[in-house]
Design a protein around this motif. Structure first.
Motif, PDB file in Angstrom:
ATOM      1  N   ASP B  79       0.961  -1.498   0.137  1.00  0.00           N
ATOM      2  CA  ASP B  79       0.047   0.031  -0.378  1.00  0.00           C
ATOM      3  C   ASP B  79       1.009   1.241  -0.257  1.00  0.00           C
ATOM      4  O   ASP B  79       0.891   2.358  -0.430  1.00  0.00           O
ATOM      5  CB  ASP B  79      -0.682  -0.086   1.602  1.00  0.00           C
ATOM      6  CG  ASP B  79      -2.187  -0.784   1.132  1.00  0.00           C
ATOM      7  OD1 ASP B  79      -1.798  -1.840   0.202  1.00  0.00           O
ATOM      8  OD2 ASP B  79      -2.540  -0.703   2.667  1.00  0.00           O
ATOM      9  N   PHE B  80       1.855   1.441   0.574  1.00  0.00           N
ATOM     10  CA  PHE B  80       2.891   1.861   0.698  1.00  0.00           C
ATOM     11  C   PHE B  80       3.754   2.862  -0.251  1.00  0.00           C
ATOM     12  O   PHE B  80       3.625   3.627  -0.610  1.00  0.00           O
ATOM     13  CB  PHE B  80       4.049   2.024   2.353  1.00  0.00           C
ATOM     14  CG  PHE B  80       4.066   2.877   2.543  1.00  0.00           C
ATOM     15  CD1 PHE B  80       3.827   3.980   3.951  1.00  0.00           C
ATOM     16  CD2 PHE B  80       6.313   3.359   2.588  1.00  0.00           C
ATOM     17  CE1 PHE B  80       4.823   4.682   4.365  1.00  0.00           C
ATOM     18  CE2 PHE B  80       6.292   3.993   2.393  1.00  0.00           C
ATOM     19  CZ  PHE B  80       6.298   5.586   3.323  1.00  0.00           C
ATOM     20  N   ALA B  81       4.138   1.320  -0.450  1.00  0.00           N
ATOM     21  CA  ALA B  81       4.928   1.628  -2.264  1.00  0.00           C
ATOM     22  C   ALA B  81       4.088   1.816  -3.600  1.00  0.00           C
ATOM     23  O   ALA B  81       5.027   2.815  -4.597  1.00  0.00           O
ATOM     24  CB  ALA B  81       5.507   0.660  -2.344  1.00  0.00           C
ATOM     25  N   ALA B 154      -7.157   3.037   0.812  1.00  0.00           N
ATOM     26  CA  ALA B 154      -8.026   3.362   2.359  1.00  0.00           C
ATOM     27  C   ALA B 154      -9.352   3.886   1.604  1.00  0.00           C
ATOM     28  O   ALA B 154     -11.048   4.594   2.404  1.00  0.00           O
ATOM     29  CB  ALA B 154      -7.815   3.801   3.216  1.00  0.00           C
ATOM     30  N   GLY B 155      -9.181   5.030   1.133  1.00  0.00           N
ATOM     31  CA  GLY B 155     -10.406   5.950   0.640  1.00  0.00           C
ATOM     32  C   GLY B 155     -11.333   5.929  -0.384  1.00  0.00           C
ATOM     33  O   GLY B 155     -11.748   6.363  -0.524  1.00  0.00           O
ATOM     34  N   GLY B 156     -10.996   4.781  -1.223  1.00  0.00           N
ATOM     35  CA  GLY B 156     -11.763   4.287  -1.913  1.00  0.00           C
ATOM     36  C   GLY B 156     -12.148   4.524  -2.997  1.00  0.00           C
ATOM     37  O   GLY B 156     -11.048   4.932  -3.737  1.00  0.00           O
ATOM     38  N   LEU B 161      -9.636   8.026  -8.069  1.00  0.00           N
ATOM     39  CA  LEU B 161     -10.076   9.916  -8.495  1.00  0.00           C
ATOM     40  C   LEU B 161      -8.990  10.722  -7.426  1.00  0.00           C
ATOM     41  O   LEU B 161      -8.019  11.529  -8.569  1.00  0.00           O
ATOM     42  CB  LEU B 161     -11.362  10.223  -8.410  1.00  0.00           C
ATOM     43  CG  LEU B 161     -12.065   9.005  -8.928  1.00  0.00           C
ATOM     44  CD1 LEU B 161     -13.711  10.327  -9.033  1.00  0.00           C
ATOM     45  CD2 LEU B 161     -11.703   8.842 -10.393  1.00  0.00           C
ATOM     46  N   LEU B 162      -8.581  10.641  -6.381  1.00  0.00           N
ATOM     47  CA  LEU B 162      -7.870  11.969  -5.857  1.00  0.00           C
ATOM     48  C   LEU B 162      -5.880  11.502  -6.271  1.00  0.00           C
ATOM     49  O   LEU B 162      -5.436  12.062  -6.989  1.00  0.00           O
ATOM     50  CB  LEU B 162      -7.801  12.028  -4.526  1.00  0.00           C
ATOM     51  CG  LEU B 162      -9.044  12.789  -4.186  1.00  0.00           C
ATOM     52  CD1 LEU B 162      -9.465  12.476  -2.436  1.00  0.00           C
ATOM     53  CD2 LEU B 162      -9.478  14.199  -3.997  1.00  0.00           C
ATOM     54  N   PRO B 237      -4.236   9.401   0.229  1.00  0.00           N
ATOM     55  CA  PRO B 237      -5.889   8.457   0.021  1.00  0.00           C
ATOM     56  C   PRO B 237      -5.683   6.640  -0.264  1.00  0.00           C
ATOM     57  O   PRO B 237      -6.650   6.240   0.300  1.00  0.00           O
ATOM     58  CB  PRO B 237      -6.129   9.046  -1.420  1.00  0.00           C
ATOM     59  CG  PRO B 237      -5.132   9.823  -1.114  1.00  0.00           C
ATOM     60  CD  PRO B 237      -3.809   9.858  -0.780  1.00  0.00           C
ATOM     61  N   ILE B 238      -4.504   6.160  -0.423  1.00  0.00           N
ATOM     62  CA  ILE B 238      -4.477   4.439  -0.767  1.00  0.00           C
ATOM     63  C   ILE B 238      -4.250   4.802   1.199  1.00  0.00           C
ATOM     64  O   ILE B 238      -4.668   3.497   1.283  1.00  0.00           O
ATOM     65  CB  ILE B 238      -2.873   4.410  -1.635  1.00  0.00           C
ATOM     66  CG1 ILE B 238      -2.740   5.081  -2.622  1.00  0.00           C
ATOM     67  CG2 ILE B 238      -2.733   3.477  -1.458  1.00  0.00           C
ATOM     68  CD1 ILE B 238      -1.638   5.088  -3.832  1.00  0.00           C
ATOM     69  N   VAL B 239      -3.021   4.892   2.209  1.00  0.00           N
ATOM     70  CA  VAL B 239      -2.866   4.729   3.037  1.00  0.00           C
ATOM     71  C   VAL B 239      -3.691   4.972   4.415  1.00  0.00           C
ATOM     72  O   VAL B 239      -4.378   3.735   4.884  1.00  0.00           O
ATOM     73  CB  VAL B 239      -1.501   4.996   3.566  1.00  0.00           C
ATOM     74  CG1 VAL B 239      -1.375   4.198   5.209  1.00  0.00           C
ATOM     75  CG2 VAL B 239      -0.135   4.023   2.750  1.00  0.00           C
TER      76      VAL B 239
END
Lengths: 326, 276
Positions: B79-81, B154-156, B161-162, B237-239
């Motif tokens: 997720d982090f990468a 995580a941000g769905g 989109l972001l 937005p991912i993590v």
């Protein structure tokens, strides 16, 4: 309608003070084919770049199709077609895609873009290759596509920069025919070329630029006449008759013969005088085994005006059409 | 005159004058995209190298979250990468776009464009929009591949989109930088030679590791490096989900970089035409 191309004291000075174009005056009439010649570095391509709005003049002025190249550059761009010799074509695009792109850049309406591309491919003989990537094209095909790209918007003035350099004789002849056809339809053609024969074949008038200045201008015929008279070289059946022949023909100015058993005469009135020469030799009972009448070429004009031969001339040239008399 | 110029009737009227720049830009961006996807050597590196790095880092540092002091709590290192891979892919894409623009200058296609009535802005915008399209598609690809290996955003949907929005703006900034370098140097080698400097900027940022785990001068550099804030904005937005302050800082940095590089490209364009 006024001149298609008009330049008045056009000048371009580069950084460091080098004066590449030093006050060029040009006037190309509507519907004319103008051949623009010059050795490399003479200011030829700098002049063309200014006329096609790619480079700003540092002095003087120029108008193309009636529009000033600086103050009305975009009107100039809409009127001209440009096929620059070193302008590459994307190898990964198809000929048709490039024509669509070029037509769009010229603001041709959406519904006209596709029919225009199809018509142009047909016109330059690339109908079958239109959907192939340009990377697979031969040199001659690329030049024809290049010409088609310059024609998408039906320009009134067409700039062709060395359109046949590196082409085989057949492709060259085909391109010449196309240029003549376009000119026949009224397109003015500004042609730069390394091949004097090309200028001789196509151009109504020729201008020679050297050291940033026009050093000669006129019809190919007038320029050649200015340089000198046609020369007749006569090969004698008996080489020993040479002196007797020169005595019999003392009315003509003789020039240095090219080989033993030959005499060379200058004929100011050209081929009209050949029969008279033969009659005189016949009357003196001197046998003739060969005749060769050579006209001054644009090459001679070029050498006389610039003191140099045109670079590129001679390399890859096709064999002379008429064999030398042995 | 016996030949008449083909009537550019789309130009007639105010609608036409609005449409033409858009048509030009679209046609030129299409060429930019085709020129990339039809040449595998142009797009494979921008996918391959970030994936390799993502794989290596996930393999080596899979246990980092929870074990390295300061490392934030994440479901997996993958997720982090993702954000680092997206940025790296865009930087490689910018090298490609910049050197393609330089090749246009070297080989004379640029002259063909400049001698046409196309607007100067369309010539730059076409190339930039091509980079944006490729950057967004690349970002989507990295998110998709990471998802196959278990990463989650995580941000769905809004989060995705972001990320794509930031990727698009960053691609415009990097594309503009490539064009600027191309216009100044006129040489594709010069463009390719300059871009590694910007990769250094990427590695001295928090694109692959959180700043909390860094120390000493490295931490100072990463704190000063705008890429850090961009990476954190794209990673949030991912993590973490919709962590707006971090996201907005990231967007602002991307916009700032885009404004600077596009302005520089515009100035370089004028200069090149003036000096010729």
């Amino acid at each position: 309608m006024s001149a298609a191309v008009q330049a008045t004291r056009l000048e371009r000075r580069f950084k460091g003070g080098i004066l590449a174009v030093a006050g060029v005056d040009l006037e190309v009439a509507d519907g004319e084919v103008y051949g623009f010649l010059g050795p490399n570095g003479a200011g030829k391509s700098t002049t063309v770049r200014m006329l096609t709005t790619l480079l700003r003049p540092t002095g003087g002025s120029a108008a193309v199709a009636g529009h000033d190249v600086v103050s009305a550059a975009s009107a100039v761009r809409r009127s001209i077609g440009v096929a620059l010799q070193d302008a590459s074509i994307d190898p990964y695009m198809t000929g048709r895609e490039l024509l669509h792109l070029q037509a769009t850049l010229h603001g041709i309406s959406r519904r006209d873009v596709k029919p225009r591309a199809t018509a142009l491919l047909e016109q330059v003989g690339l109908s079958d290759a239109g959907d192939r990537r340009v990377g697979t094209y031969s040199g001659g095909m690329r030049r024809r596509l290049d010409l088609a790209l310059a024609l998408v918007h039906r320009p009134t003035v067409l700039f062709l920069d060395e359109p046949t350099t590196g082409l085989d004789p057949t492709s060259r002849l085909a391109l010449w025919d196309e240029v003549r056809r376009l000119n026949g339809e009224g397109t003015t053609v500004f042609l730069t070329t390394q091949y004097l024969e090309e200028a001789d074949q196509l151009a109504d008038r020729v201008g020679i630029i050297d050291d940033g200045r026009i050093v000669a201008e006129g019809t190919p015929g007038a320029l050649k006449a200015e340089v000198g008279d046609p020369t007749l070289s006569v090969t004698l059946t008996e080489p020993a008759d040479a002196d007797a022949a020169l005595v019999a023909l003392s009315a003509y100015e003789s020039s240095v013969p090219t080989k033993a058993g030959c005499i060379a005469l200058r004929l100011p009135r050209g081929s009209e005088e050949v029969a008279a020469v033969i009659r005189i030799l016949d009357g003196a009972d001197i046998g003739v085994s060969g005749l060769d009448l050579s006209m001054p070429s644009l090459d001679d004009v070029f050498v006389e005006k610039t003191g140099r031969r045109l670079e590129g001339e001679g390399e890859g040239e096709e064999a002379p059409l008429v064999a030398e008399p042995s | 005159m016996t030949t008449e110029t083909l009537a550019p009737d789309d130009r007639a009227g105010w609608l036409g004058s609005l449409c033409q720049p858009a048509r030009e830009t679209l046609a030129l961006s299409r060429r930019a995209v085709l020129g990339t996807i039809r040449l595998p050597q142009a797009w494979v590196p921008s996918i391959f190298f970030p994936l390799v790095l993502m794989a290596i880092f996930s393999g080596s540092f899979g246990q980092a979250p929870g074990n390295i002091p300061g490392f934030p709590e994440v479901a997996s290192f993958l997720d982090f990468a993702v954000a680092g891979a997206v940025i790296q892919g865009i930087l490689i894409g910018g090298t490609t776009a910049g050197s393609a623009f330089a090749i246009d200058i070297e080989r004379g296609f640029f002259d063909r464009l400049v001698a046409s009535p196309a607007r100067r802005g369309s010539i730059v915008a076409g190339r930039v929009m091509g980079s944006v399209a490729l950057g967004v598609v690349g970002a989507l690809l990295f998110i998709g591949i990471a998802a196959i290996f278990g990463a989650r955003v995580a941000g769905g949907f809004a989060g995705i989109l972001l990320v794509l929005l930031m990727a698009g703006i960053l691609a415009a900034a990097v594309g503009g930088l490539g064009i600027y370098l191309a216009l100044r140097s006129g040489s594709s080698e010069a463009v390719q030679g300059t871009f590694p400097l910007f990769f250094a900027l990427l590695f001295f940022s928090s694109a692959f590791f959180p700043r909390e785990t860094m120390d000493g001068w490295f931490r100072v550099v990463a704190d000063l490096n705008p890429i850090s804030y961009l990476a954190e904005g794209m990673r949030a937005p991912i993590v973490d989900g919709l962590d707006w302050p971090t996201i907005l800082i990231g967007i602002a940095i991307a916009i700032g970089l885009a404004v600077i590089s596009l302005a520089a490209a515009a100035v370089a364009f004028r200069r090149r035409l003036g000096a010729g």
